[in-house]
Write a protein that holds these residues in place. Structure first.
Motif, PDB file in Angstrom:
ATOM      1  N   MET A 128       0.877  -1.172   0.065  1.00 41.53           N
ATOM      2  CA  MET A 128      -0.110   0.016  -0.152  1.00 41.53           C
ATOM      3  C   MET A 128       1.021   1.271  -0.087  1.00 41.53           C
ATOM      4  N   SER A 129       0.652   2.089  -0.751  1.00 45.32           N
ATOM      5  CA  SER A 129       1.566   3.413  -0.890  1.00 45.32           C
ATOM      6  C   SER A 129       1.057   4.380   0.069  1.00 45.32           C
ATOM      7  N   MET A 130       1.831   5.128   0.539  1.00 50.51           N
ATOM      8  CA  MET A 130       1.732   6.199   1.653  1.00 50.51           C
ATOM      9  C   MET A 130       0.654   6.959   1.499  1.00 50.51           C
ATOM     10  N   ARG A 131       0.136   7.231   0.245  1.00 48.45           N
ATOM     11  CA  ARG A 131      -0.829   8.186   0.189  1.00 48.45           C
ATOM     12  C   ARG A 131      -2.257   7.314   0.554  1.00 48.45           C
ATOM     13  N   LYS A 132      -2.322   6.045   0.125  1.00 53.50           N
ATOM     14  CA  LYS A 132      -3.553   5.360   0.519  1.00 53.50           C
ATOM     15  C   LYS A 132      -3.720   4.934   1.940  1.00 53.50           C
TER      16      LYS A 132
END
Length: 415
Positions: A1-5
């Motif tokens: 999971m990306s940091m933004r998500k």
């Protein structure tokens, strides 16, 4: 999971954790607003007294002709169903006008009837309260103009007939011809209901008073929703924002994630209230909201989907206000002033068609005015393309503006 998500997920979890308290505050706010709407609607719908316009008549009513005319209007003419005429003295009429007991009064001078019969001009005067701009004053003013026009043109026609008859040397039977022409004019006035078709247009966008104020209630709920969600925006942690920026989550992305998580719980709230309201409508007959009928599950889903754009626009406005005002108390106060001010200008408390046309035009392009107009047009099945386009533009502008403000705070403070 990306940091933004991951950041969006954490923000959503945080909002859901705070949601029970927010929902309680919102329910209380909605109850207060709903009570206000109920009082407004109940005062407007269903009573004959509120449907009638009260007008005073001042003058020498002992004159047989004038007295007969007033009695005919009160008991024979169709206007008796909408206008209540009260005979009174000048002093009584002025006092009643100041106390709001009548919408205006007609001051008929002495010799008025004799002047009409001779062709002289003794004008009657219609008096309203200075600065009065309520519905009754506007309607009675229009009626006074129409009556004045009828009297002048009828009088001109009768005396034109006399002049034409004299020019052609006709003198015999003029009295009978005069009475015949007068009776024809009276007959035309009394049968005017057969000349016009009545079209009920409602308060705005063909909506009745109940549906109009239901839309107003929804818009006001969304506006005050920003105050209910004070706890979400209360703690603005700039060090955390700087840390997130150093980890690759730029200020614009931070704001966008916070906006989406805030919009998500707002849509959940709209869905809850829509479902509850549909259940109430299916069991209770609410007077004045015939446009809705009895909504089913599909209707509720469609309504929630239609609410997506106005909800996101107003949510973006709340995000912008909290981002623009560093002090949380000041932000709440500004939210309240914006909600009340825009709600008043856009007609949520009182229909705005009594405002000057320039203010009406301006209000129609404000966020609250657009949301209000959009809801009304949805209920009346009108085209909402213009409102949707402008609301999307507002949403983008508010989110972008909030992102630039966050960026300024993050990068500016570190310089």
């Amino acid at each position: 999971m990306s940091m933004r998500k991951k950041y969006f997920s954490l923000q959503l979890k945080r909002n859901i954790k705070l949601y029970p308290t927010i929902l309680i505050v919102t329910v209380i706010t909605m109850c207060v607003l709903a009570l206000g709407v109920y009082l407004i609607v109940s005062e407007t719908i269903g009573t004959e007294d509120n449907q009638k316009i009260r007008v005073g008549v001042v003058g020498n009513l002992e004159d047989t002709t004038l007295g007969v005319g007033i009695e005919a209007i009160k008991n024979i003419d169709s206007s008796r169903f909408t206008i209540e005429i009260r005979e009174m003295s000048r002093k009584e009429a002025e006092k009643a006008l100041l106390n709001g007991e009548i919408h205006g009064f007609m001051d008929i001078p002495d010799g008025f009837i004799e002047g009409v019969m001779r062709g002289d001009n003794y004008p009657a005067t219609y008096v309203v309260k200075k600065g009065a701009m309520n519905f009754g004053s506007i309607i009675t003013g229009e009626i006074a103009d129409a009556v004045s026009d009828w009297v002048i043109k009828s009088q001109s026609s009768i005396y034109s007939m006399h002049s034409l008859a004299r020019d052609h040397g006709i003198t015999k039977g003029m009295g009978a011809k005069n009475r015949q022409l007068n009776m024809e004019y009276i007959g035309l006035v009394l049968s005017r209901d057969e000349i016009y078709n009545i079209e009920t247009t409602g308060v705005a966008d063909d909506l009745g008073i109940g549906a109009y104020y239901l839309c107003a209630l929804i818009v006001l709920m969304l506006m005050f929703w920003g105050i209910s969600c004070f706890s979400i925006f209360a703690s603005k942690d700039m060090p955390l924002s700087k840390l997130l920026a150093s980890r690759g989550i730029r200020p614009m992305h931070q704001v966008f994630c916070e906006f989406l998580s805030f919009g998500a719980i707002t849509m959940i709230t709209v869905a809850i209230f829509a479902a509850v309201f549909s259940i109430v409508l299916s069991n209770v007959n609410i007077v004045g909201i015939e446009e809705i009928g009895t909504p089913g599950v599909f209707d509720v889903i469609v309504f929630v989907l239609k609410m997506l754009i106005p909800v996101m626009m107003i949510c973006s406005m709340h995000v912008f206000v909290y981002e623009a005002v560093p002090n949380s108390v000041g932000a709440v106060l500004l939210q309240f002033l914006i909600s009340v001010g825009l709600g008043y200008l856009c007609g949520c408390f009182y229909p705005n068609y009594f405002f000057p046309e320039s203010i009406q035009n301006m209000a129609s392009y404000l966020p609250t005015g657009l949301g209000f107009s959009y809801l009304r047009k949805c209920l009346s099945d009108s085209d909402t393309t213009k409102e949707l386009i402008i609301m999307c533009a507002y949403c983008i502008a508010f989110v972008t503006g909030s992102g630039f403000l966050r960026k300024y705070k993050v990068t500016g403070d570190s310089q």
